[in-house]
Design an enzyme around this catalytic site. Structure first.
Site, short mmCIF file in Angstrom:
data_model
loop_
_atom_site.label_atom_id
_atom_site.label_comp_id
_atom_site.label_asym_id
_atom_site.label_seq_id
_atom_site.Cartn_x
_atom_site.Cartn_y
_atom_site.Cartn_z
CE LYS A 53 -3.79 -2.49 2.08
NZ LYS A 53 -4.53 -2.88 3.28
CD GLN A 97 -3.39 -4.65 6.28
OE1 GLN A 97 -3.30 -3.63 5.60
NE2 GLN A 97 -3.96 -5.75 5.82
CG ASP A 120 -9.62 -0.58 4.34
OD1 ASP A 120 -9.22 -0.75 3.17
OD2 ASP A 120 -8.98 -0.97 5.34
#
Ligand code: NAD
Length: 302
Positions: A53, A97, A120
């Site tokens: 990322k 995460q 997200d």
């Protein structure tokens, strides 16, 4: 023979478009998009995902930072970090995460992220806005799937689509996106009695189950579009002779290979369009995360 959809190529196109948007935002508003990733603990797979990322951010010209927390961190420790990031003007995207260590309350953490910075798209507010067809941040993997279909010119409106898998991160949001594009959608999961009944007549089959070889050639119709989200690592001792032969280079170098949920070698000749694993949906996930971050940065700097 199917047309093989290259997620690698489409993701590269999207990243190039984002680069231009970044330059435009800097020129007009003096703003550079910023993404902050919180990583709790030492999960080796998570470390690789976070590094990818960060690499993606660097490629398109974002500022990115990683906040590392020990695997003994508490929910309250993580919430404090999120609170700081929510208040920072230079950070437009925040992601935590997953998976998180067992002592941390995942729902409390995800709900603490400001919905406008939730790149997200896992916050219940964003999920709700997706249901209500309002402006929102959509989870990256499903929006990457829709992007692949659209950029390949595959008709979604009126199509019969079957979604195999009903997780919060792939199956459910993907189903909503398909519905919002006017597909007629069947959703299957582990309790579905007869999976083949739902896949064999579908124009579009999307599979996100995490079960290698789940979809075989008799389960898809001639000319169907097959999107394989699954990522399964198969070691040499578990591989069939055909797989050992097909992925010989991987087995020789790494002793393992990655395959999807579709029996690719048998399904590909029958399908109209198909995504490979690797190189299909996978690269789209990071591209769409970057796309969410530039979207958030633009909205927050209006
Ligand atoms: P999950 O485990 O949360 O959900 C799996 C879903 O598949 C569930 O709905 C389950 O009921 C269903 N399922 C399992 N076995 C089944 C069977 N035999 N028949 C029908 N349905 C079945 O998984 P997830 O997080 O949605 O991920 C699914 C797969 O996609 C995994 O392999 C994962 O690694 C991969 N994935 C890939 C990306 C990417 O970027 N390419 C992103 C996310 C997930």
């Amino acid at each position: 023979m199917a047309k093989i959809i290259s997620g690698t190529k489409i993701a590269a196109d999207i990243k190039n478009e984002i680069k231009q948007e970044v330059a435009e935002l800097e020129r007009t508003k003096g703003v550079k998009p910023g993404l902050s990733v919180i990583l709790v603990g030492d999960n080796p797979a998570s470390k690789v995902y976070v590094a990818n990322k960060q690499k993606g951010c660097a490629e398109v010209g974002f500022i990115s930072e990683e906040i590392k927390m020990p695997d003994t961190a508490t929910t309250s420790d993580v919430l404090k970090e999120i609170d700081k990031l929510n208040k920072r003007a230079d950070i437009h995207g925040i992601l935590v995460q997953l998976p998180l260590p067992a002592q941390i309350n995942k729902n409390d953490v995800l709900e603490a992220i400001l919905p406008e910075k939730d790149v997200d798209g896992f916050h219940p507010v964003n999920m709700g806005r997706l249901v209500a067809q309002q402006e929102c941040l959509v989870p990256a993997t499903p929006s990457g799937i829709i992007e692949l279909l659209k950029r390949e010119g595959i008709t979604i409106k009126g199509a019969n689509a079957t979604m195999v898998g009903h997780s919060e991160i792939v199956g459910k949001p993907c189903t909503l996106l398909l519905l919002n594009e006017w597909a007629t959608v069947s959703i299957c999961h582990i309790e579905t009695r007869d999976l083949k009944m739902h896949t064999k007549d579908a124009d579009i089959v999307i599979v996100a189950a995490g079960v290698p070889y789940l979809i075989k050639e008799d389960m898809v119709k001639q000319g169907a579009t097959v999107i394989d989200v699954g990522i399964n690592r198969i070691t040499a001792d578990k591989a069939s002779p055909e797989l050992l032969e097909w992925r010989k280079a991987d087995f020789d170098v790494k002793g393992a290979t990655l395959i999807g949920d579709v029996d690719y070698q048998k399904v590909e000749p029958k399908a109209g369009f198909i995504t490979p694993v690797p190189g299909g949906v996978g690269p789209m996930t990071i591209a769409m995360l970057l796309s969410n971050t530039i979207k958030a940065a633009k909205r927050l700097s209006k």
